[in-house]
Design a protein around this motif. Structure first.
Motif, PDB file in Angstrom:
ATOM      1  N   VAL A  43       6.505  52.165 -57.684  1.00  0.00           N
ATOM      2  CA  VAL A  43       7.260  51.820 -56.584  1.00  0.00           C
ATOM      3  C   VAL A  43       8.767  51.688 -56.897  1.00  0.00           C
ATOM      4  CG1 VAL A  43       7.506  50.145 -54.809  1.00  0.00           C
ATOM      5  CG2 VAL A  43       5.456  51.157 -55.263  1.00  0.00           C
ATOM      6  N   THR A  44       8.940  50.814 -57.905  1.00  0.00           N
ATOM      7  CA  THR A  44      10.506  50.546 -58.216  1.00  0.00           C
ATOM      8  C   THR A  44      11.289  51.841 -58.596  1.00  0.00           C
ATOM      9  OG1 THR A  44       9.639  48.253 -59.288  1.00  0.00           O
ATOM     10  CG2 THR A  44      11.832  48.998 -59.822  1.00  0.00           C
ATOM     11  N   ASP A  45      10.656  52.494 -59.395  1.00  0.00           N
ATOM     12  CA  ASP A  45      11.287  54.189 -59.527  1.00  0.00           C
ATOM     13  C   ASP A  45      11.836  54.776 -58.530  1.00  0.00           C
ATOM     14  OD1 ASP A  45      11.438  53.348 -62.511  1.00  0.00           O
ATOM     15  OD2 ASP A  45       9.493  54.561 -62.924  1.00  0.00           O
ATOM     16  N   GLN A  46      10.742  54.749 -57.503  1.00  0.00           N
ATOM     17  CA  GLN A  46      10.917  55.452 -56.306  1.00  0.00           C
ATOM     18  C   GLN A  46      11.843  54.664 -55.295  1.00  0.00           C
ATOM     19  OE1 GLN A  46       9.521  58.664 -55.297  1.00  0.00           O
ATOM     20  NE2 GLN A  46       9.081  58.507 -57.626  1.00  0.00           N
ATOM     21  N   LEU A  47      11.927  53.557 -55.400  1.00  0.00           N
ATOM     22  CA  LEU A  47      12.902  53.003 -54.632  1.00  0.00           C
ATOM     23  C   LEU A  47      14.467  53.224 -55.129  1.00  0.00           C
ATOM     24  CD1 LEU A  47      11.336  49.390 -53.938  1.00  0.00           C
ATOM     25  CD2 LEU A  47      11.825  51.276 -52.404  1.00  0.00           C
ATOM     26  N   ILE A  48      14.483  53.204 -56.540  1.00  0.00           N
ATOM     27  CA  ILE A  48      15.820  53.733 -57.081  1.00  0.00           C
ATOM     28  C   ILE A  48      16.006  54.992 -56.800  1.00  0.00           C
ATOM     29  CG2 ILE A  48      16.955  54.018 -59.278  1.00  0.00           C
ATOM     30  CD1 ILE A  48      15.353  51.682 -60.249  1.00  0.00           C
ATOM     31  N   LYS A  49      14.925  56.020 -56.861  1.00  0.00           N
ATOM     32  CA  LYS A  49      15.320  57.317 -56.641  1.00  0.00           C
ATOM     33  C   LYS A  49      15.679  57.593 -55.122  1.00  0.00           C
ATOM     34  CE  LYS A  49      12.863  61.875 -56.719  1.00  0.00           C
ATOM     35  NZ  LYS A  49      11.721  62.489 -57.037  1.00  0.00           N
ATOM     36  N   ALA A  50      15.123  56.899 -54.315  1.00  0.00           N
ATOM     37  CA  ALA A  50      15.757  56.950 -53.020  1.00  0.00           C
ATOM     38  C   ALA A  50      16.976  56.645 -52.719  1.00  0.00           C
ATOM     39  CB  ALA A  50      14.655  55.960 -51.901  1.00  0.00           C
ATOM     40  N   ALA A  51      17.385  55.381 -53.095  1.00  0.00           N
ATOM     41  CA  ALA A  51      18.976  54.918 -53.290  1.00  0.00           C
ATOM     42  C   ALA A  51      19.880  55.944 -53.833  1.00  0.00           C
ATOM     43  CB  ALA A  51      18.953  53.646 -53.556  1.00  0.00           C
ATOM     44  N   GLU A  52      19.373  56.409 -54.904  1.00  0.00           N
ATOM     45  CA  GLU A  52      20.212  57.336 -55.474  1.00  0.00           C
ATOM     46  C   GLU A  52      20.490  58.646 -54.698  1.00  0.00           C
ATOM     47  OE1 GLU A  52      18.408  57.917 -59.183  1.00  0.00           O
ATOM     48  OE2 GLU A  52      19.586  56.038 -60.456  1.00  0.00           O
ATOM     49  N   SER A  53      19.353  59.106 -54.165  1.00  0.00           N
ATOM     50  CA  SER A  53      19.472  60.353 -53.354  1.00  0.00           C
ATOM     51  C   SER A  53      20.265  60.131 -52.219  1.00  0.00           C
ATOM     52  CB  SER A  53      18.084  60.748 -52.936  1.00  0.00           C
ATOM     53  OG  SER A  53      17.142  61.008 -54.006  1.00  0.00           O
ATOM     54  N   ALA A  54      20.413  58.843 -51.650  1.00  0.00           N
ATOM     55  CA  ALA A  54      20.878  58.635 -50.341  1.00  0.00           C
ATOM     56  C   ALA A  54      22.695  58.486 -51.027  1.00  0.00           C
ATOM     57  CB  ALA A  54      20.751  57.290 -49.973  1.00  0.00           C
ATOM     58  N   SER A  55      22.867  58.114 -52.006  1.00  0.00           N
ATOM     59  CA  SER A  55      24.446  57.650 -52.494  1.00  0.00           C
ATOM     60  C   SER A  55      24.922  59.389 -52.800  1.00  0.00           C
ATOM     61  CB  SER A  55      24.256  57.059 -53.529  1.00  0.00           C
ATOM     62  OG  SER A  55      23.720  57.685 -54.895  1.00  0.00           O
ATOM     63  N   GLN A  56      23.749  60.503 -53.079  1.00  0.00           N
ATOM     64  CA  GLN A  56      24.448  61.876 -53.365  1.00  0.00           C
ATOM     65  C   GLN A  56      24.175  62.578 -51.858  1.00  0.00           C
ATOM     66  OE1 GLN A  56      21.689  62.660 -56.264  1.00  0.00           O
ATOM     67  NE2 GLN A  56      22.362  61.124 -57.888  1.00  0.00           N
ATOM     68  N   ASN A  57      24.087  61.896 -50.847  1.00  0.00           N
ATOM     69  CA  ASN A  57      24.284  62.592 -49.583  1.00  0.00           C
ATOM     70  C   ASN A  57      22.791  63.525 -49.492  1.00  0.00           C
ATOM     71  OD1 ASN A  57      26.380  61.174 -48.327  1.00  0.00           O
ATOM     72  ND2 ASN A  57      27.682  62.975 -48.929  1.00  0.00           N
ATOM     73  N   ASN A  58      21.833  63.083 -50.231  1.00  0.00           N
ATOM     74  CA  ASN A  58      20.494  63.930 -50.139  1.00  0.00           C
ATOM     75  C   ASN A  58      19.579  63.103 -49.088  1.00  0.00           C
ATOM     76  OD1 ASN A  58      18.244  65.210 -50.669  1.00  0.00           O
ATOM     77  ND2 ASN A  58      18.318  65.054 -52.903  1.00  0.00           N
ATOM     78  N   GLU A  59      19.237  63.856 -48.268  1.00  0.00           N
ATOM     79  CA  GLU A  59      18.346  63.445 -47.212  1.00  0.00           C
ATOM     80  C   GLU A  59      17.101  63.067 -47.319  1.00  0.00           C
ATOM     81  OE1 GLU A  59      18.909  65.249 -43.302  1.00  0.00           O
ATOM     82  OE2 GLU A  59      20.943  64.617 -43.029  1.00  0.00           O
ATOM     83  N   ASN A  60      16.680  63.565 -48.873  1.00  0.00           N
ATOM     84  CA  ASN A  60      15.453  63.333 -49.069  1.00  0.00           C
ATOM     85  C   ASN A  60      14.927  62.118 -49.376  1.00  0.00           C
ATOM     86  OD1 ASN A  60      12.969  64.707 -50.418  1.00  0.00           O
ATOM     87  ND2 ASN A  60      13.638  63.698 -52.397  1.00  0.00           N
ATOM     88  N   TYR A  61      15.825  60.911 -49.278  1.00  0.00           N
ATOM     89  CA  TYR A  61      15.448  59.685 -49.416  1.00  0.00           C
ATOM     90  C   TYR A  61      14.563  59.169 -48.277  1.00  0.00           C
ATOM     91  CZ  TYR A  61      19.067  58.042 -45.787  1.00  0.00           C
ATOM     92  OH  TYR A  61      19.620  57.967 -44.551  1.00  0.00           O
ATOM     93  N   LEU A  62      14.751  59.896 -47.369  1.00  0.00           N
ATOM     94  CA  LEU A  62      13.938  59.328 -45.970  1.00  0.00           C
ATOM     95  C   LEU A  62      12.576  59.816 -46.354  1.00  0.00           C
ATOM     96  CD1 LEU A  62      16.324  60.976 -43.024  1.00  0.00           C
ATOM     97  CD2 LEU A  62      15.871  58.334 -43.779  1.00  0.00           C
ATOM     98  N   GLN A  63      12.264  60.719 -47.000  1.00  0.00           N
ATOM     99  CA  GLN A  63      10.720  61.224 -47.146  1.00  0.00           C
ATOM    100  C   GLN A  63      10.210  60.364 -48.236  1.00  0.00           C
ATOM    101  OE1 GLN A  63       8.800  63.766 -45.433  1.00  0.00           O
ATOM    102  NE2 GLN A  63       7.349  62.753 -46.637  1.00  0.00           N
ATOM    103  N   ILE A  64      11.079  59.893 -49.379  1.00  0.00           N
ATOM    104  CA  ILE A  64      10.710  58.902 -50.218  1.00  0.00           C
ATOM    105  C   ILE A  64      10.230  57.820 -49.695  1.00  0.00           C
ATOM    106  CG2 ILE A  64      11.342  57.784 -52.378  1.00  0.00           C
ATOM    107  CD1 ILE A  64      13.035  60.191 -53.116  1.00  0.00           C
ATOM    108  N   ILE A  65      11.181  57.222 -48.622  1.00  0.00           N
ATOM    109  CA  ILE A  65      10.782  56.003 -48.176  1.00  0.00           C
ATOM    110  C   ILE A  65       9.409  55.944 -47.514  1.00  0.00           C
ATOM    111  CG2 ILE A  65      11.527  54.139 -46.547  1.00  0.00           C
ATOM    112  CD1 ILE A  65      14.378  55.112 -47.396  1.00  0.00           C
ATOM    113  N   LYS A  66       9.336  57.054 -46.709  1.00  0.00           N
ATOM    114  CA  LYS A  66       8.113  57.405 -45.801  1.00  0.00           C
ATOM    115  C   LYS A  66       6.891  57.268 -46.622  1.00  0.00           C
ATOM    116  CE  LYS A  66       6.065  60.519 -42.410  1.00  0.00           C
ATOM    117  NZ  LYS A  66       6.150  61.748 -41.672  1.00  0.00           N
TER     118      LYS A  66
END
Length: 816
Positions: A43-66
């Motif tokens: 979970v921690t790795d995925q939370l970081i991945k979501a935040a990193e994706s968001a910082s790169q303007n990659n909307e994939n973060y929404l799917q990770i959070i879901k």
């Protein structure tokens, strides 16, 4: 009171959480417990991945959070009674809405700071601990949830916050006094600074949380529950024979964890060590296993009753930085300046070594820090570089650290010699060494590609001394090769029981096919060799041996190929021992012969070729013993061809000479091409090898060869050779009759005297030592400074697949 910490794999799903529940229930019957839990696995790795994706303007973060939200919602549905699920489902949804809001902000700003990172990663432990606490409460257990971030106070060094132990201890003791529950469930990893901002204690910080709590409340014991049964003597992913460590001291555990033992987060030990609290590592999936006890009591045990080392740890992705220059000698402050500039950039120095002349200092860091470390050093030493006081920083990548750890190393002599000796014998080059004055740890820096080999070599040397694992690569599966392989299978149990050696055939090759197995080719697999193999060549076979890089490797050449010896140099330079039945290398140009022997010596490996002369007879070994003891060989007289001896012992004129030669080939006495024997080429090579081993620089073309074969016999192929032998039968009868008429017999003799060698057919009188030589026997007569009047004689079977294979086998055993 005890503190139990459960890691991410222990709480990765419902099934595992129920195992945790059983463990906690049993322990709470005897003790009041505080249970510290990690986030669900990954979970921690995925939370970081979501935040990193968001910082790169990659909307994939929404799917990770879901996906993460669904994971937690499913957990609630599986753990909480259906009538009580509503509030907890809302609880999960609310906090994932908060996570999404944070990531939306990151997406807009394009910024992901350490402060935000601590905020978003704190949700993993927060959610898992709340759900587990709720589960225990619904099970009717006396459990309460404690918010670690409200009680553990740190500074504002985000992602690696430093704990204020005084304030933390006060808060935790107050919570315990106000909450008398039998179970307290707390999230690991998370804390808050004095301003109320979320902080974290570093990846793996849940262990540290548990240790902080145990120290603050003076717990009876801290238990770290994970997915392995304690600390191991080495990484079981690298060493199949790694063993659990039943007991270990604080200092030893700290050294192992610092250098890569992943089972324990390094800072965990310090808080409990200060309070002399025992720490036990247990396996959630095997709760009855003893695990590892880390205790202050072990410091008091007599070291003479303990083993030298307790474990080996390793760390990959290491870079060495070396600062050197004449301007550093005798000038104070250079080291301080180096460490300060690295500290300012938060670059962790793992290992330090410095030359006694102060001309250079080397530090090991993680590869990920290389660019900021180099930039910091270049800036800090800018003036020194311009003035040539120091050289530009030297960078070496793709390295690893291996550490041998043990309290008792300080009380035993020769540990370093043993460590470096076994590594050197396996061709593992050491780039840097560090040993603390406490002598609890000897750390080395090596190439990353050698890490598995190094760890296995050390583990075998210090923890598996009862059996030495040897990996054989055999090239040649003809008559001798097959006999050798069968002898190895038949004799291996004896070797294990009596010599403590296990021979494992790790590779087999002939001119067409090759197969490999690090675990050893079984006897039934050898029988199906050609069906389960890949296309072979000597070069491909050598490359595969080198790439596998297994410890205690021996290459065995039982071919007559001129191509195979070309790979000897490459293998010897990788410290692969070589045992050669093939005579090509030892009888090649003198410079090549000496070069191979020197390479073997310089790379601490063996190059043995006893069976080059006399099959299994100890001829070369005898020469070596004479020379090493200070004797000097003055002459050699020998019958060295089992083939020719067999032929002339059996040729009496009643059968054609060609039939006797064919019989010798059929019985396995000749080379694949019998002309090498009958033309004297093979005998010439043998006397050349003996002369060289006796210390004489002789070349093949300097050997006088008196051939008895008509020239036509050497033309064409082997079939043409036999036709020519039959054609010249009268010639061979004349040779035989001439010897008989003189009352003598025919022997093909090799002689070496006064630095010169010759081979040829001779008439031997009955009084000669060479006369009574029967069948396929060989004889070598040495005259030396010590054996001047009565010569030293070695005599016995000098040909045949069985005896040749046994000679190769003996060389293999000697090589290890």
């Amino acid at each position: 009171m005890k503190v139990l910490k459960f890691g991410g794999t222990s709480v990765s799903n419902t099934k595992n959480i129920l195992k945790v529940e059983d463990i906690v229930k049993k322990e709470s019957l005897k003790n009041r417990v505080i249970v510290v839990v990690s986030a669900l696995h990954g979970v921690t790795d995925q939370l970081i991945k979501a935040a990193e994706s968001a910082s790169q303007n990659n909307e994939n973060y929404l799917q990770i959070i879901k996906n993460l939200e669904e994971k937690h919602l499913d957990l609630v549905k599986e753990l909480i009674p259906i009538l009580d699920q509503s509030s907890w489902l809302s609880f999960v949804k609310k906090h994932f809405n908060d996570i999404e809001d944070i990531c939306n902000g990151i997406f807009v700003l394009g910024e992901f700071t350490d402060k935000i990172k601590d905020k978003i990663t704190s949700y993993g432990e927060f959610l898992s601990s709340n759900i587990i606490a709720a589960r225990l409460q619904f099970e009717g257990l006396d459990a309460v949830w404690m918010n670690s971030s409200e009680n553990i106070i740190t500074n504002s060094n985000y992602t690696h916050a430093k704990v204020n132990f005084e304030a933390t201890e006060k808060n935790l003791l107050q919570f315990l006094n106000e909450n008398k529950n039998q179970m307290i469930i707390a999230p690991g990893f998370i804390a808050k600074d004095e301003k109320g901002n979320s902080t974290t204690l570093g990846r793996g910080g849940s262990d540290y949380t548990a240790a902080i709590i145990a120290s603050a409340i003076d717990a009876d014991e801290l238990q770290i529950w994970t997915d392995v049964s304690g600390m191991m003597t080495s990484d079981p992913r690298l060493v199949s024979n790694a063993k659990p460590i039943p007991e270990i001291s604080y200092a030893e555990a700290m050294e192992l964890s610092h250098f890569g033992a992943k089972v324990l987060y390094p800072p965990t030990i310090q808080p409990v060590m200060v309070k002399n609290i025992d720490l036990r590592i247990k396996n959630t999936f095997d709760p009855e296993a003893t695990g590892t006890l880390i205790s202050h009591q072990l410091e008091k045990i007599n070291p003479e009753n303990q083993q030298i080392a307790v474990g080996i740890s390793n760390m990959s992705h290491i870079t060495l930085l070396t600062l050197e220059g004449s301007g550093m000698i005798g000038i104070p402050g250079f080291s301080a300046k180096l460490f300060q500039c690295l500290s300012n950039e938060k670059v962790n120095v793992i290992l330090i070594t410095q030359s006694s002349s102060e001309h250079s200092i080397t530090v090991a860091i993680h590869e990920k820090d290389i660019f900021k470390a180099k930039n910091a050093i270049d800036l800090a030493f800018e003036d020194d570089l311009k003035l040539k006081k120091v050289e530009p920083v030297k960078i070496e990548n793709h390295l690893a650290i291996v550490a041998l750890v043990g309290e008792n190393m300080k009380s035993r002599s020769g540990v370093s010699a043993k460590m470096f000796g076994c590594l050197g014998n396996n061709g593992i080059n050491i780039r840097a060494i560090a040993q603390g004055s406490s002598e609890k740890n000897i750390s080395i820096v090596i190439s990353e590609k050698d890490i598995k080999k190094a760890v296995n070599v050390l583990h075998e040397e210090f923890f598996e001394s009862e059996i030495k694992q040897v990996h054989l690569y055999i090239c040649g599966t003809g008559n001798v090769g097959k006999k050798l392989i069968q002898q190895i299978y038949d004799q291996n149990e004896y070797l294990k029981e009596n010599l403590l050696v296990n021979l494992r055939i790790a590779g087999l090759s002939n001119s067409r096919n090759m197969i490999f197995s690090d675990q050893g080719i079984l006897e039934n697999e050898f029988e199906d060799f050609n069906q389960n193999s890949e296309e072979a060549s000597a070069e491909k076979f050598a490359q595969e041996i080198i790439s596998r890089n297994l410890r205690n490797s021996v290459f065995v050449d039982v071919t007559a190929s001129s191509e195979v010896p070309n790979i000897y140099e490459k293998l010897l330079k990788k410290s692969v021992n070589i045992v050669a039945c093939n005579k090509i290398a030892a009888s090649s140009d003198f410079e090549n012969y000496k070069n191979l022997k020197n390479i073997a010596r310089n790379h601490s490996c063996r190059f043995f070729f006893e069976t080059n002369v006399g099959a299994g007879l100890p001829i070369i070994g005898t020469i070596n013993d004479l020379i090493r003891s200070g004797d000097k060989i003055t002459s050699i007289q020998a019958v060295l061809s089992g083939t020719l001896n067999f032929v002339f012992n059996n040729y009496d004129g009643s059968q054609p000479f060609s039939e006797i030669v064919a019989q010798a080939q059929k019985e396995g006495y000749t080379e694949p091409d019998p002309r090498l024997d009958l033309a004297g080429t093979d005998v010439a090579r043998k006397i050349l090898i003996l002369a060289r081993e006796a210390g004489y620089a002789l070349e093949f073309n300097e050997i006088e060869n008196e051939s008895f074969l008509p020239e036509e016999c050497m033309k064409g192929n082997v079939e043409d050779f036999y036709k020519a032998l039959f054609k010249y039968e009268s010639h061979f009868k004349n040779v035989l009759e001439k010897a008989k008429n003189d009352g003598k017999i025919l022997k093909y003799v090799a002689e070496f005297k006064n630095g010169k060698a010759k081979v040829g057919l001779q008439h031997i009188a009955p009084e000669s030592d060479l006369f009574h030589l029967y069948g396929k026997d060989n004889i070598v007569i040495f005259k030396t400074s010590r054996y001047s009047e009565q010569p030293l004689v070695v005599k016995g079977a000098g040909a045949g697949a069985e005896v040749t294979a046994s000679g190769v086998f003996a060389d293999i055993v000697r090589s290890i």
